[in-house]
Scaffold this motif. Structure first.
Motif, PDB file in Angstrom:
ATOM      1  N   VAL A  22       0.856  -1.194   0.000  1.00 55.76           N
ATOM      2  CA  VAL A  22       0.000   0.000   0.000  1.00 55.76           C
ATOM      3  C   VAL A  22       0.886   1.237   0.000  1.00 55.76           C
ATOM      4  O   VAL A  22       2.007   1.213   0.510  1.00 55.76           O
ATOM      5  CB  VAL A  22      -0.965   0.061   1.208  1.00 55.76           C
ATOM      6  CG1 VAL A  22      -2.021  -1.014   1.141  1.00 55.76           C
ATOM      7  CG2 VAL A  22      -0.223   0.004   2.526  1.00 55.76           C
ATOM      8  N   PRO A  25       1.656   3.403   4.216  1.00 58.94           N
ATOM      9  CA  PRO A  25       0.876   2.679   5.222  1.00 58.94           C
ATOM     10  C   PRO A  25       0.724   3.447   6.540  1.00 58.94           C
ATOM     11  O   PRO A  25      -0.313   3.340   7.194  1.00 58.94           O
ATOM     12  CB  PRO A  25       1.644   1.376   5.416  1.00 58.94           C
ATOM     13  CG  PRO A  25       3.025   1.644   4.906  1.00 58.94           C
ATOM     14  CD  PRO A  25       2.874   2.677   3.836  1.00 58.94           C
ATOM     15  N   ILE A  28      -2.238   5.773   6.219  1.00 60.18           N
ATOM     16  CA  ILE A  28      -3.501   5.021   6.238  1.00 60.18           C
ATOM     17  C   ILE A  28      -3.861   4.662   7.671  1.00 60.18           C
ATOM     18  O   ILE A  28      -5.005   4.835   8.107  1.00 60.18           O
ATOM     19  CB  ILE A  28      -3.387   3.747   5.366  1.00 60.18           C
ATOM     20  CG1 ILE A  28      -3.214   4.127   3.899  1.00 60.18           C
ATOM     21  CG2 ILE A  28      -4.601   2.837   5.570  1.00 60.18           C
ATOM     22  CD1 ILE A  28      -2.800   2.967   2.996  1.00 60.18           C
ATOM     23  N   ARG A  31      -4.850   7.834   9.745  1.00 61.29           N
ATOM     24  CA  ARG A  31      -6.155   8.362   9.339  1.00 61.29           C
ATOM     25  C   ARG A  31      -7.287   7.507   9.926  1.00 61.29           C
ATOM     26  O   ARG A  31      -8.279   8.028  10.454  1.00 61.29           O
ATOM     27  CB  ARG A  31      -6.227   8.393   7.816  1.00 61.29           C
ATOM     28  CG  ARG A  31      -7.512   8.936   7.263  1.00 61.29           C
ATOM     29  CD  ARG A  31      -7.406   9.076   5.729  1.00 61.29           C
ATOM     30  NE  ARG A  31      -8.651   9.533   5.183  1.00 61.29           N
ATOM     31  CZ  ARG A  31      -9.462   8.798   4.435  1.00 61.29           C
ATOM     32  NH1 ARG A  31      -9.117   7.564   4.096  1.00 61.29           N
ATOM     33  NH2 ARG A  31     -10.595   9.291   3.983  1.00 61.29           N
ATOM     34  N   GLU A 132      -6.036  -1.124   1.166  1.00 65.78           N
ATOM     35  CA  GLU A 132      -6.188   0.107   1.960  1.00 65.78           C
ATOM     36  C   GLU A 132      -7.502   0.101   2.736  1.00 65.78           C
ATOM     37  O   GLU A 132      -7.531   0.449   3.918  1.00 65.78           O
ATOM     38  CB  GLU A 132      -6.114   1.338   1.064  1.00 65.78           C
ATOM     39  CG  GLU A 132      -6.278   2.632   1.836  1.00 65.78           C
ATOM     40  CD  GLU A 132      -6.228   3.882   0.975  1.00 65.78           C
ATOM     41  OE1 GLU A 132      -6.459   4.969   1.530  1.00 65.78           O
ATOM     42  OE2 GLU A 132      -5.959   3.785  -0.237  1.00 65.78           O
ATOM     43  N   SER A 136      -7.658  -0.189   6.774  1.00 67.44           N
ATOM     44  CA  SER A 136      -8.381   0.850   7.521  1.00 67.44           C
ATOM     45  C   SER A 136      -9.425   0.228   8.437  1.00 67.44           C
ATOM     46  O   SER A 136      -9.559   0.622   9.604  1.00 67.44           O
ATOM     47  CB  SER A 136      -9.040   1.839   6.562  1.00 67.44           C
ATOM     48  OG  SER A 136      -8.062   2.528   5.816  1.00 67.44           O
TER      49      SER A 136
END
Length: 182
Positions: A22, A25, A28, A31, A132, A136
């Motif tokens: 990804v 990372p 990600i 977030r 992703e 998440s």
């Protein structure tokens, strides 16, 4: 953490293949973790699954760490701490008791989250979701566990899944429990 600030999130990439799997990372993970915290910031933190309320998270400085590992590392942790000698997608290890008194300015060390690349990647592919999106989801899931949410019974599972779905929707990802693909 006040309503305009975010928790302190330390991300360690322990398995370099995350960087090719990804893009960024660490971003990600941060977030997703911030979104989970903000979704429950005005709710009291829970202690070790006991349901004992502590101060609202918005009133505390909160820290977590996230390690992006491989299946072998997660399998060893799962074996050593949960008695299950197999890899899994995500493990959450609680830190400080949020109901315990802390010195002024001392952060709440909420705990650690460890994710396994191969299992996470395989699950994302099987569900037809991007890595992703699944990463998440697992970070949100792990943070909610650290905040005292669980899925040991049907009612708790429904509440937790609903909260996860709401948070992921805010991040622009589809419902992870819906069977259709992205």
């Amino acid at each position: 953490m006040d309503s305009d600030s975010s928790p302190s999130i330390e991300v360690a990439v322990g398995h370099g293949a995350w960087r090719t799997a990804v893009t960024d990372p660490e971003a990600i993970v941060r977030r997703a973790a911030v979104a989970a915290f903000k979704a429950v910031a005005d709710q009291p933190a829970l202690s070790g699954g006991t349901g004992a309320p502590a101060e609202p998270l918005a009133a505390a400085a909160v820290e977590i760490s996230v390690r992006l590992a491989d299946d072998a590392e997660v399998q060893a942790l799962n074996r050593d701490f949960r008695g299950q000698d197999k890899p899994t997608n995500v493990l959450s290890f609680p830190g400080d008791d949020p109901t315990a008194p802390r010195l002024a300015g001392q952060p709440l060390l909420l705990g650690d989250i460890v994710l396994a690349l191969e299992t996470t990647r395989d699950e994302a592919a099987a569900a037809g979701r991007s890595l992703e999106a699944h990463l998440s989801h697992l970070v949100v899931h792990g943070v909610l566990h650290l905040l005292g949410h669980d899925h040991q019974n049907a009612a708790d599972a429904t509440r937790m899944e609903s909260l996860e779905t709401e948070i992921l929707n805010q991040l622009g990802f589809p419902d992870p429990y819906r069977l259709s693909t992205e």
